[in-house]
Scaffold this motif. Structure first.
Motif, PDB file in Angstrom:
ATOM      1  N   ILE A  74       4.098   1.644   8.857  1.00 24.53           N
ATOM      2  CA  ILE A  74       4.139   3.104   8.986  1.00 24.53           C
ATOM      3  C   ILE A  74       2.742   3.685   8.823  1.00 24.53           C
ATOM      4  O   ILE A  74       2.050   3.399   7.844  1.00 24.53           O
ATOM      5  CB  ILE A  74       5.079   3.732   7.959  1.00 24.53           C
ATOM      6  N   ILE A  75       2.345   4.520   9.796  1.00 22.22           N
ATOM      7  CA  ILE A  75       1.103   5.283   9.715  1.00 22.22           C
ATOM      8  C   ILE A  75       1.468   6.759   9.752  1.00 22.22           C
ATOM      9  O   ILE A  75       2.152   7.222  10.666  1.00 22.22           O
ATOM     10  CB  ILE A  75       0.161   4.965  10.889  1.00 22.22           C
ATOM     11  N   ILE A  87      -1.750  10.473  -0.983  1.00 25.73           N
ATOM     12  CA  ILE A  87      -1.040   9.742  -2.026  1.00 25.73           C
ATOM     13  C   ILE A  87       0.466   9.875  -1.839  1.00 25.73           C
ATOM     14  O   ILE A  87       1.218   8.904  -1.985  1.00 25.73           O
ATOM     15  CB  ILE A  87      -1.460  10.252  -3.426  1.00 25.73           C
ATOM     16  N   THR A  88       0.928  11.103  -1.481  1.00 23.54           N
ATOM     17  CA  THR A  88       2.355  11.317  -1.242  1.00 23.54           C
ATOM     18  C   THR A  88       2.849  10.406  -0.136  1.00 23.54           C
ATOM     19  O   THR A  88       3.926   9.797  -0.240  1.00 23.54           O
ATOM     20  CB  THR A  88       2.634  12.779  -0.867  1.00 23.54           C
ATOM     21  N   GLY A  89       2.075  10.280   0.941  1.00 28.77           N
ATOM     22  CA  GLY A  89       2.460   9.400   2.035  1.00 28.77           C
ATOM     23  C   GLY A  89       2.555   7.954   1.598  1.00 28.77           C
ATOM     24  O   GLY A  89       3.514   7.251   1.939  1.00 28.77           O
ATOM     25  N   LEU A  90       1.592   7.504   0.831  1.00 27.00           N
ATOM     26  CA  LEU A  90       1.583   6.113   0.379  1.00 27.00           C
ATOM     27  C   LEU A  90       2.718   5.840  -0.593  1.00 27.00           C
ATOM     28  O   LEU A  90       3.372   4.797  -0.531  1.00 27.00           O
ATOM     29  CB  LEU A  90       0.231   5.789  -0.260  1.00 27.00           C
ATOM     30  N   VAL A  91       2.963   6.783  -1.510  1.00 28.02           N
ATOM     31  CA  VAL A  91       4.057   6.619  -2.460  1.00 28.02           C
ATOM     32  C   VAL A  91       5.397   6.611  -1.732  1.00 28.02           C
ATOM     33  O   VAL A  91       6.337   5.920  -2.127  1.00 28.02           O
ATOM     34  CB  VAL A  91       4.021   7.739  -3.523  1.00 28.02           C
ATOM     35  N   SER A  92       5.494   7.365  -0.645  1.00 30.15           N
ATOM     36  CA  SER A  92       6.736   7.415   0.127  1.00 30.15           C
ATOM     37  C   SER A  92       7.004   6.102   0.847  1.00 30.15           C
ATOM     38  O   SER A  92       8.123   5.852   1.298  1.00 30.15           O
ATOM     39  CB  SER A  92       6.678   8.551   1.159  1.00 30.15           C
ATOM     40  N   ASP A  95       1.950   2.800   5.093  1.00 27.95           N
ATOM     41  CA  ASP A  95       0.930   1.755   4.988  1.00 27.95           C
ATOM     42  C   ASP A  95      -0.470   2.285   5.246  1.00 27.95           C
ATOM     43  O   ASP A  95      -1.446   1.701   4.807  1.00 27.95           O
ATOM     44  CB  ASP A  95       1.228   0.632   5.986  1.00 27.95           C
ATOM     45  N   ASP A  96      -0.568   3.383   5.991  1.00 22.68           N
ATOM     46  CA  ASP A  96      -1.868   3.944   6.342  1.00 22.68           C
ATOM     47  C   ASP A  96      -1.695   5.429   6.625  1.00 22.68           C
ATOM     48  O   ASP A  96      -0.572   5.928   6.756  1.00 22.68           O
ATOM     49  CB  ASP A  96      -2.452   3.228   7.560  1.00 22.68           C
ATOM     50  N   TYR A  97      -2.811   6.148   6.733  1.00 20.24           N
ATOM     51  CA  TYR A  97      -2.796   7.593   6.881  1.00 20.24           C
ATOM     52  C   TYR A  97      -3.957   7.998   7.769  1.00 20.24           C
ATOM     53  O   TYR A  97      -5.100   7.633   7.499  1.00 20.24           O
ATOM     54  CB  TYR A  97      -2.929   8.237   5.491  1.00 20.24           C
ATOM     55  N   VAL A  98      -3.667   8.732   8.860  1.00 23.86           N
ATOM     56  CA  VAL A  98      -4.704   9.189   9.778  1.00 23.86           C
ATOM     57  C   VAL A  98      -4.663  10.713   9.823  1.00 23.86           C
ATOM     58  O   VAL A  98      -3.606  11.316  10.024  1.00 23.86           O
ATOM     59  CB  VAL A  98      -4.507   8.626  11.195  1.00 23.86           C
ATOM     60  N   LYS A 191      -7.338   3.509  -4.036  1.00 21.81           N
ATOM     61  CA  LYS A 191      -6.090   3.957  -4.671  1.00 21.81           C
ATOM     62  C   LYS A 191      -4.876   3.425  -3.928  1.00 21.81           C
ATOM     63  O   LYS A 191      -3.795   3.298  -4.507  1.00 21.81           O
ATOM     64  CB  LYS A 191      -6.034   5.489  -4.723  1.00 21.81           C
ATOM     65  N   VAL A 192      -5.030   3.132  -2.637  1.00 20.05           N
ATOM     66  CA  VAL A 192      -3.914   2.596  -1.865  1.00 20.05           C
ATOM     67  C   VAL A 192      -3.442   1.273  -2.448  1.00 20.05           C
ATOM     68  O   VAL A 192      -2.245   0.947  -2.406  1.00 20.05           O
ATOM     69  CB  VAL A 192      -4.312   2.437  -0.375  1.00 20.05           C
ATOM     70  N   VAL A 193      -4.363   0.498  -3.039  1.00 21.78           N
ATOM     71  CA  VAL A 193      -3.987  -0.757  -3.687  1.00 21.78           C
ATOM     72  C   VAL A 193      -3.126  -0.462  -4.909  1.00 21.78           C
ATOM     73  O   VAL A 193      -2.052  -1.059  -5.097  1.00 21.78           O
ATOM     74  CB  VAL A 193      -5.236  -1.562  -4.093  1.00 21.78           C
ATOM     75  N   ASP A 194      -3.570   0.473  -5.750  1.00 25.69           N
ATOM     76  CA  ASP A 194      -2.831   0.798  -6.973  1.00 25.69           C
ATOM     77  C   ASP A 194      -1.433   1.315  -6.666  1.00 25.69           C
ATOM     78  O   ASP A 194      -0.467   0.978  -7.362  1.00 25.69           O
ATOM     79  CB  ASP A 194      -3.604   1.842  -7.787  1.00 25.69           C
TER      80      ASP A 194
END
Length: 226
Positions: A74-75, A87-92, A95-98, A191-194
């Motif tokens: 998911i991007i 962060i909201t996208g990653l927590v949801s 996998d990535d954000y553009v 932060k994406v790792v955490d």
């Protein structure tokens, strides 16, 4: 791949360029239509999700995809550039954000990288298993079991588990995990790792606040012990 974007002009632009790049996009203009498309087509491996939608927002679409156990890559696509939105996208479960506006080259590069991370193992390859403690990771089927029970993982979570179980007891830095899982071209924050480690702990640990397997190496990164 799925393209969820409610603005016709943007969706058409993205779809045309994805086809030129060799992808086979499936279009959706609403969150509910995207969820139905994913349920109907198990061959979809990557989903581009716009955040601002007329029915439900992209974050909720992402959460529902993960709640259904779908490990599709998911991007998130958004005009927003705030750190909290990322962060909201990653927590949801993304996998990535553009962030819009983005170039076609940037988008296709991100998609290519995600496809590489979510690629299926060759069919002729024999099953390979990594067994540590109660965990069994099958590298052919890309699945993880704990004490005989399947643990539903996203493709990013699987990639992290593969690295950890290939390096038991070895401290791995955030930078190394970022490089090996997200690729050299990833320009996001560590932060994406955490965020993904927190998600893994919830799935793997009896008590995610006192992990028995996935340990923090303070000021450095993480270590897997099982």
């Amino acid at each position: 791949m799925l393209v969820l974007e409610d603005e016709d002009s943007i969706r058409s632009f993205v779809v045309i360029n994805l086809r030129r790049a060799g992808f086979e996009p499936v279009e959706a203009a609403t969150g509910n239509a995207a969820l139905e498309a994913l349920r109907a087509d198990p061959e979809i491996r990557v989903a581009l999700l716009d955040v601002m939608l007329p029915d439900i927002d992209g974050f909720e679409v992402c959460r529902r995809i993960r709640a259904e156990g779908n490990g599709v890559g998911i991007i998130m696509l958004s005009a927003r550039g705030q750190e909290m939105d990322k962060i909201t996208g990653l927590v949801s479960g993304a996998d990535d954000y553009v962030t819009k506006p983005f170039s076609t080259a940037e988008l296709t590069a991100r998609i290519d990288a995600l496809y590489r991370r979510t690629g299926e193992a060759p069919a002729a390859r024999p099953a390979e298993e990594l067994k540590q403690g109660p965990f069994v990771l099958n590298t052919r089927t890309r699945t993880l079991e704990r004490a005989g029970q399947r643990v539903k993982l996203t493709q990013i979570e699987y990639a992290l588990m593969l690295i950890f179980m290939q390096n038991p007891g070895q401290p791995l830095s955030r930078e190394e995990l970022l490089h090996r899982v997200w690729g050299e071209g990833f320009d996001g924050e560590d932060k994406v790792v955490d965020v993904n480690i927190r998600r893994l702990r919830i799935k793997l640990e009896d008590d995610s606040t006192q992990p028995a397997y996935l340990h923090t190496v303070w000021g450095f990164g993480y270590r897997w012990d099982a």
